[in-house]
Design a protein around this motif. Structure first.
Motif, mmCIF file in Angstrom:
data_model
loop_
_atom_site.group_PDB
_atom_site.id
_atom_site.type_symbol
_atom_site.label_atom_id
_atom_site.label_comp_id
_atom_site.label_asym_id
_atom_site.label_seq_id
_atom_site.Cartn_x
_atom_site.Cartn_y
_atom_site.Cartn_z
ATOM 1 N N VAL A 1 -33.265 3.032 -4.240
ATOM 2 C CA VAL A 1 -32.812 3.578 -2.950
ATOM 3 C C VAL A 1 -33.402 2.854 -1.727
ATOM 4 O O VAL A 1 -33.102 3.235 -0.601
ATOM 5 C CB VAL A 1 -33.132 5.089 -2.838
ATOM 6 C CG1 VAL A 1 -32.395 5.872 -3.913
ATOM 7 C CG2 VAL A 1 -34.622 5.364 -2.904
ATOM 8 N N HIS B 1 -39.927 7.139 1.163
ATOM 9 C CA HIS B 1 -38.861 6.386 1.844
ATOM 10 C C HIS B 1 -37.855 7.341 2.479
ATOM 11 O O HIS B 1 -37.475 7.187 3.645
ATOM 12 C CB HIS B 1 -38.151 5.484 0.834
ATOM 13 C CG HIS B 1 -36.912 4.831 1.353
ATOM 14 N ND1 HIS B 1 -36.893 4.020 2.465
ATOM 15 C CD2 HIS B 1 -35.618 4.876 0.925
ATOM 16 C CE1 HIS B 1 -35.657 3.584 2.687
ATOM 17 N NE2 HIS B 1 -34.868 4.098 1.770
ATOM 18 N N SER C 1 -34.045 -0.609 0.622
ATOM 19 C CA SER C 1 -33.353 -1.849 0.939
ATOM 20 C C SER C 1 -34.189 -3.082 0.585
ATOM 21 O O SER C 1 -33.716 -4.007 -0.045
ATOM 22 C CB SER C 1 -33.015 -1.828 2.435
ATOM 23 O OG SER C 1 -32.829 -3.103 2.910
ATOM 24 N N ALA D 1 -27.492 -0.179 6.711
ATOM 25 C CA ALA D 1 -27.804 -1.329 5.862
ATOM 26 C C ALA D 1 -29.313 -1.560 5.776
ATOM 27 O O ALA D 1 -29.808 -2.124 4.803
ATOM 28 C CB ALA D 1 -27.102 -2.577 6.393
ATOM 29 N N GLN D 2 -30.042 -1.093 6.784
ATOM 30 C CA GLN D 2 -31.502 -1.248 6.784
ATOM 31 C C GLN D 2 -32.202 -0.405 5.712
ATOM 32 O O GLN D 2 -33.354 -0.673 5.386
ATOM 33 C CB GLN D 2 -32.076 -0.832 8.141
ATOM 34 C CG GLN D 2 -31.637 -1.702 9.293
ATOM 35 C CD GLN D 2 -32.092 -1.111 10.621
ATOM 36 O OE1 GLN D 2 -33.077 -0.397 10.663
ATOM 37 N NE2 GLN D 2 -31.369 -1.408 11.683
ATOM 38 N N VAL D 3 -31.527 0.630 5.239
ATOM 39 C CA VAL D 3 -32.237 1.586 4.372
ATOM 40 C C VAL D 3 -31.578 1.799 3.009
ATOM 41 O O VAL D 3 -32.062 2.585 2.210
ATOM 42 C CB VAL D 3 -32.398 2.962 5.073
ATOM 43 C CG1 VAL D 3 -33.252 2.831 6.332
ATOM 44 C CG2 VAL D 3 -31.057 3.604 5.399
ATOM 45 N N VAL D 4 -30.474 1.124 2.758
ATOM 46 C CA VAL D 4 -29.750 1.307 1.488
ATOM 47 C C VAL D 4 -30.040 0.119 0.579
ATOM 48 O O VAL D 4 -30.163 -1.011 1.038
ATOM 49 C CB VAL D 4 -28.230 1.422 1.753
ATOM 50 C CG1 VAL D 4 -27.447 1.377 0.446
ATOM 51 C CG2 VAL D 4 -27.927 2.703 2.509
#
Lengths: 383, 383
Positions: free
Chosen positions: B43, B19, B45, A41-44
């Motif tokens: 892409v 990223h 967050s 969830a931190q990177v999407v």
């Protein structure tokens, strides 16, 4: 047909690394995560916070997804069937996935298709476990709850009937298995697509410490071509028979018969990218994560061959440092070829918070470098 | 010290790929993007939508970032100074970045440090451009607006005084340069960190079509070790003299003197990950994106050496297909080793929407595979 949306259920590190692999593929990625702090969830970009055990949540999440796939195997089978009935492709599908969810179903089906397994049967109580032990030559035996276990949880080595009470407390059926006197553990990782294309990665050696994967060596050293081929064929056959779509990890015991002849037995199945395949991120032409995504979208699969003679993965477990940044900086300085993969997770002792990959021509060197970095990050060594 | 937050200004494909490279490093990534549809915004967050030309927007964005870096070179120098005054590290810093923003400043400084450049000077009007042409042996000469150009925009090949009016219409100072009779174009890519560590990638050949990068071959074929070393040393020296932090691409002309001796002249500088370094994603031990991030955080840099004898990158330009998905599927099926990198951008004719990387032992094969995939995706070939 346009660039599709992949719906990933579960916000752990497997989802995080699948998203990473999907970025160059130009895919859109949607995540169903328990919390906004979860690893993925931190990177999407597109994250839905919700409970995968709730069908309404799953249904709402699946809207606008071209396919649903998984970070874990815990989504209830009946929910997956409901999504399929709604017209959403679920990959792997519920009929395949149940074999990775329920060890009883898995053993029954593998036995049916003639895949070599440790002797096993469902046992009803401690006395029945003792009866099973007698059938296979005595204690110790392995007891496993058929659902809910991972990383050594839900697994007991039982040395007596009195010892056998714990597994039955959860009220889940209990599977008894003979304790295999194995030489080492192997894993055969394959990826299969809906149209039946499949690729097999080199068979790896997997070294567990306290029931948790510690080191993976690719390819497994001193493994005969014959046995490696047998393991790959077995994994491909299981995938075809069970109609697996996506990544399948077949965890294996390598055994020696009384005649000294090597053999293999299936230990566990996992139908998602797997810890024994993390080496592929830096060690294979196409990573397990990229191939998993390609498979669930029914795209042609990528080349699974290794890029280096040896690749070694070591898991980074939480240890002495609440914050690993200084140790991480040290590891980068010591080894400019080191590939670090951090999951963005809070450090707790023993928790998997990352892994490192190293590769090269000299196995001893490659292994020492991975080992050193993992130990340094955990804080068990300081130089 | 904890895992830091990288603030990236600009939502293009360079931010997207940075990223991607930052995910395994465990970094937190925050993006300032013009629109939610931008390549990187799809892409990442944590995305702030805003205008990088507005200081208040930049200041608010920079809150909570441990460092600010860039997808492009268009942020006004005075804004960067204001962020630095606020105590936010800006890397590369404004005093370095101005050399990539203003071609007049760049030429003056390179001349000062003795870096080989085409003959050049600022010209005031078409008559002055004609005077410059006379100084360098006659038309044609190159005229460039000192700011705002990229991918061939803002650059004119001028054949007469009458021809020289256009460049002056924008009201931006105009730089005149001799038209170099070059053998080919090269690029020397290096990465430098605040504490002065630097790594140099192999020098590549860069082939432009209509002023846009088309193909990059790593390493540049038939380049003498001596000239390659000279190009790398030059790039490292420019980075040190200009105090560049992060990735620096030095675009070069390879020339032949009257005696047949090869030489190099600096064409352009870019202070960010660069198209001539995209091959490193699949062809080097550490990609330019990973090393750029490591540099701006003052982390130790990763090994820049190649993983294969040859790596070729071809840009994928928009062409006949509004949606490339079918063509993409075909390319994956044809070449399981192909590495596709799509940017998630709408297809417009001539727009860079992705690139492909191929690698291997045989340059002709590696080059054909990249060429075929790029042409197939663009729709200029159909088999």
């Amino acid at each position: 047909m346009t660039f599709p949306v992949v719906g990933m259920v579960g916000g752990g590190q497997l989802a995080r690394m699948t998203h990473e692999a999907g970025i160059p593929l130009g895919l859109k990625f949607k995540l169903l995560s328990d919390t906004p702090q979860d690893s993925a969830a931190q990177v999407v970009s597109e994250v839905v916070i919700g409970d995968y055990r709730d069908l309404d949540t799953l249904r709402a999440f699946a809207q606008g997804c071209d396919v649903i796939t998984f970070d874990h195997e815990h989504v209830p089978t009946e929910h997956l069937r409901a999504l399929e009935a709604d017209g959403i492709p679920v990959r792997p599908g519920p009929d395949a996935l149940v074999h990775a969810q329920d060890k009883g179903v898995m053993r029954a089906r593998l036995t049916e298709i003639g895949a070599p397994c440790p002797r096993n049967r469902i046992v009803s109580d401690p006395a029945d476990a003792a009866a099973f032990a007698e059938e296979v030559g005595g204690f110790p035996v392995i007891l496993k709850t058929v659902r809910g276990g991972y990383d050594g949880k839900g697994v007991w080595v039982v040395r007596s009937e009195a010892d056998a009470a714990d597994p039955f407390r959860a009220g889940v059926p209990v599977l008894a298995e003979e304790k295999v006197d194995f030489v080492r553990e192997l894993a055969a990782n394959i990826v299969r697509s809906p149209h039946g294309q499949a690729v097999a990665y080199p068979v790896v050696e997997s070294i567990q410490v306290d029931g948790v994967c510690d080191t993976v060596i690719a390819p497994a050293p001193d493994l005969s071509e014959e046995l490696a081929g047998e393991a790959q064929q077995l994994a491909l056959r299981i995938a075809a028979e069970l109609d697996v779509v996506g990544h399948l990890a077949v965890e294996l015991f390598e055994t020696r018969g009384p005649d000294g002849k090597p053999g293999i037995l299936v230990n566990e199945l996992a139908m998602r990218p797997h810890n024994s395949g993390h080496w592929t991120q830096d060690g294979a032409i196409t990573s397990q994560f990229a191939n998993h995504v390609r498979a669930v979208l029914d795209l042609p699969l990528g080349d699974p061959r290794p890029r280096a003679p040896w690749t070694v993965m070591c898991n980074v477990l939480g240890g002495g440092y609440p914050d690993m940044y200084q140790a991480y900086l040290h590891c980068m300085a010591r080894d400019p070829q080191l590939k670090i993969h951090m999951y963005g997770k809070d450090v707790k002792p023993g928790r998997k918070v990352g892994h490192v990959n190293t590769y090269g021509d000299d196995l001893a060197d490659v292994r020492e470098r991975a080992r050193h970095a993992a130990d340094y990050l955990r804080g068990t060594i300081t130089e």
